[in-house]
Design an enzyme around this catalytic site. Structure first.
Site, PDB file in Angstrom:
ATOM      1  CB  SER A  85      -1.058  -0.031   1.703  1.00 19.56           C
ATOM      2  OG  SER A  85      -0.262  -0.314   2.661  1.00 19.56           O
ATOM      3  CG  HIS A 134      -4.680  -2.314  -0.312  1.00 21.00           C
ATOM      4  ND1 HIS A 134      -4.922  -0.953  -0.107  1.00 21.00           N
ATOM      5  CD2 HIS A 134      -4.131  -1.426   0.937  1.00 21.00           C
ATOM      6  CE1 HIS A 134      -4.947  -0.018   0.709  1.00 21.00           C
ATOM      7  NE2 HIS A 134      -4.119  -0.526   1.699  1.00 21.00           N
ATOM      8  CE  LYS A 169      -7.365  -1.300   3.759  1.00 30.32           C
ATOM      9  NZ  LYS A 169      -5.567  -2.408   4.416  1.00 30.32           N
TER      10      LYS A 169
HETATM   11  C1  LIG Z   1      -5.344  -2.127   5.730  1.00 39.02           C
HETATM   12  C2  LIG Z   1      -4.735  -3.849   5.507  1.00 39.02           C
HETATM   13  C3  LIG Z   1      -5.661  -4.577   6.881  1.00 39.02           C
HETATM   14  C4  LIG Z   1      -5.940  -4.249   7.749  1.00 39.02           C
HETATM   15  O1  LIG Z   1      -7.410  -4.193   7.594  1.00 39.02           O
HETATM   16  P1  LIG Z   1      -8.903  -3.378   8.105  1.00 39.02           P
HETATM   17  O2  LIG Z   1     -10.392  -4.908   7.606  1.00 39.02           O
HETATM   18  O3  LIG Z   1      -8.943  -2.401   7.642  1.00 39.02           O
HETATM   19  O4  LIG Z   1      -8.386  -4.422   9.522  1.00 39.02           O
HETATM   20  C5  LIG Z   1      -4.894  -5.877   6.573  1.00 39.02           C
HETATM   21  N1  LIG Z   1      -3.928  -6.591   5.717  1.00 39.02           N
HETATM   22  C6  LIG Z   1      -3.345  -5.369   4.563  1.00 39.02           C
HETATM   23  C7  LIG Z   1      -2.293  -6.114   3.759  1.00 39.02           C
HETATM   24  C8  LIG Z   1      -3.734  -3.857   4.800  1.00 39.02           C
HETATM   25  O5  LIG Z   1      -3.306  -3.491   4.163  1.00 39.02           O
END
Ligand SMILES: *Cc1c(COP(=O)(O)O)cnc(C)c1O
Length: 398
Positions: A188, A216, A246
């Site tokens: 990310s 992502h 997301k």
């Molecule tokens: C954003 C993210 C998470 C966390 O996800 P949430 O549902 O917001 O807890 C976990 N792993 C990766 C790779 C992320 O980018």
């Protein structure tokens, strides 16, 4: 005598003095292409709302209906007091979406990594035998924490480097009971994509379990189905981690894979054994969001068009956008102070975009990270690019 909480005062004061203290902005509206932030209407280039679903009427309607049918909370841990049929339906929906046999829904993506990794690897209490995790250098914090929690040995391989993964496996695997390879799908900070086919091939050839966190990639890659579909590896990975927070715009985490793997993790994952399930509203919204993504491939197309347009616009200003392969566009500025000043001026002129500096990204690689979405119009992007240009000129970047 010193007060026992003085360490907190000292740390907070130091964070303030060194400008590390995190000042969180207040959103006064739902997430969308535009948002009211700290009382000001701004173009939102900051949230992970890739497909614009966080405030979608269809998905909100599903949540409201679930409140009427199922109430506001699950009232207990699933393994103790049973599970609502709604959660089972959502898990079936997620498994079908990911084209795997089964899925376990947990409270968040962060939680999914804490849930999935410790049952797979650790240290045998009786014999003391340890397992080993092969982890990409830039993996997400939730993977790192899940790996630490497991008690397994963590061996870091170089970022997206299948040859280094193989060298590390050959060197270390013989000293341990069993191995797990784990990688982010899309990273990310840079928007680059793991070479999943190569990593999979290496891990599989050495009998190492495979796990990918597609937070992502869902809604973005593989016509929206994620990175595993993008590489045509459906059903091959032992564990796929996902988030509903997301592109899907809601909340929740998913652990997907074969019936065997998911059944095993369901029995052992502590967030499933000791923490209540998602609310009915979240669960129904997640299902509606998955339906929506499947029915609207044009949203994914628009996301990519917008991202390409924005990226080309930044590059036309003569600013480097790193090596992104996804709608995440890092606007590379180098210096942390410059990136922070840039972000502050963007906000002043009506654009909400976050500055990232060390230690989130390497020293000297500070940037503004732009999250493109399908919720933006061409006109929005033109306005955004004009403001980027204005700030870049004012700060002497161009
Ligand atoms: C954003 C993210 C998470 C966390 O996800 P949430 O549902 O917001 O807890 C976990 N792993 C990766 C790779 C992320 O980018």
């Amino acid at each position: 005598m010193a007060d026992k909480l003085d360490f907190m005062r000292e740390e907070l004061a130091a964070a303030q003095a060194e400008k590390r203290y995190i000042n969180i902005r207040t959103m006064d509206s739902p997430a969308g292409g535009w948002m009211v932030v700290d009382g000001k209407k701004v173009l939102n280039l900051c949230t992970n709302n890739y497909l614009g679903l966080a405030n979608h009427p269809e998905i909100k309607a599903a949540a409201k209906q679930a409140v009427d049918e199922w109430g506001v909370g699950p009232a207990a841990v699933r393994t103790i007091a049973g599970t609502q049929r709604l959660h089972i339906a959502c898990e079936g929906r997620l498994a079908a979406f990911k084209r795997v046999e089964a899925a376990l829904l947990v409270q968040s993506g962060f939680c999914a990594n804490q849930a999935a990794i410790p049952p797979l690897v650790g240290r045998d209490r009786a014999t003391g035998q340890q397992d080993v995790i092969f982890s990409d250098r830039l993996n997400h914090a939730s993977i790192i924490d899940g790996a630490r929690l497991s008690g397994a040995k963590i061996i870091v391989y170089e970022h997206c480097d299948a040859a280094d993964l193989e060298a590390k496996i050959e060197e270390h695997l013989p000293n341990y009971r069993r191995g797990l390879m784990v990688t982010d799908g899309v990273f990310s900070m840079d928007g680059d994509v793991a070479p999943l086919d190569e990593l999979y091939e290496v891990a599989a050839r050495h009998g190492v379990m495979t796990m990918v966190d597609d937070a992502h990639g869902e809604g973005v890659l593989g016509q929206g189905r994620g990175i595993v579909a993008h590489f045509g590896l459906e059903g091959q990975f032992d564990v796929e981690i996902g988030t509903l927070s997301k592109a899907f715009g809601v909340m929740g985490g998913v652990i997907a894979g074969s019936s065997l793997v998911v059944d095993y993790i369901r029995q052992k994952a502590r967030p499933n054994l000791f923490s209540s399930a998602l609310t009915p509203a979240d669960t129904a919204a997640c299902m509606a969001a998955v339906d929506h993504v499947e029915r609207h491939p044009e949203l994914v197309e628009k996301l990519w068009e917008n991202a390409e347009y924005f990226k080309a616009g930044i590059q036309a200003l003569g600013i480097d956008t790193g090596h992104t392969e996804t709608p995440i566009v890092p606007v590379m500025l180098g210096n942390v102070k410059l990136a922070k000043a840039f972000s502050a001026k963007l906000f002043e002129y009506g654009v909400f975009a976050m500055a990232l500096g060390f230690p989130t990204v390497p020293e000297g690689a500070a940037r503004i990270r732009v999250m493109n979405t399908a919720a933006h119009t061409r006109d929005d992007l033109d306005q955004g690019l004009a403001i980027f240009e204005r700030v870049a000129r004012e700060l002497g970047v161009i």
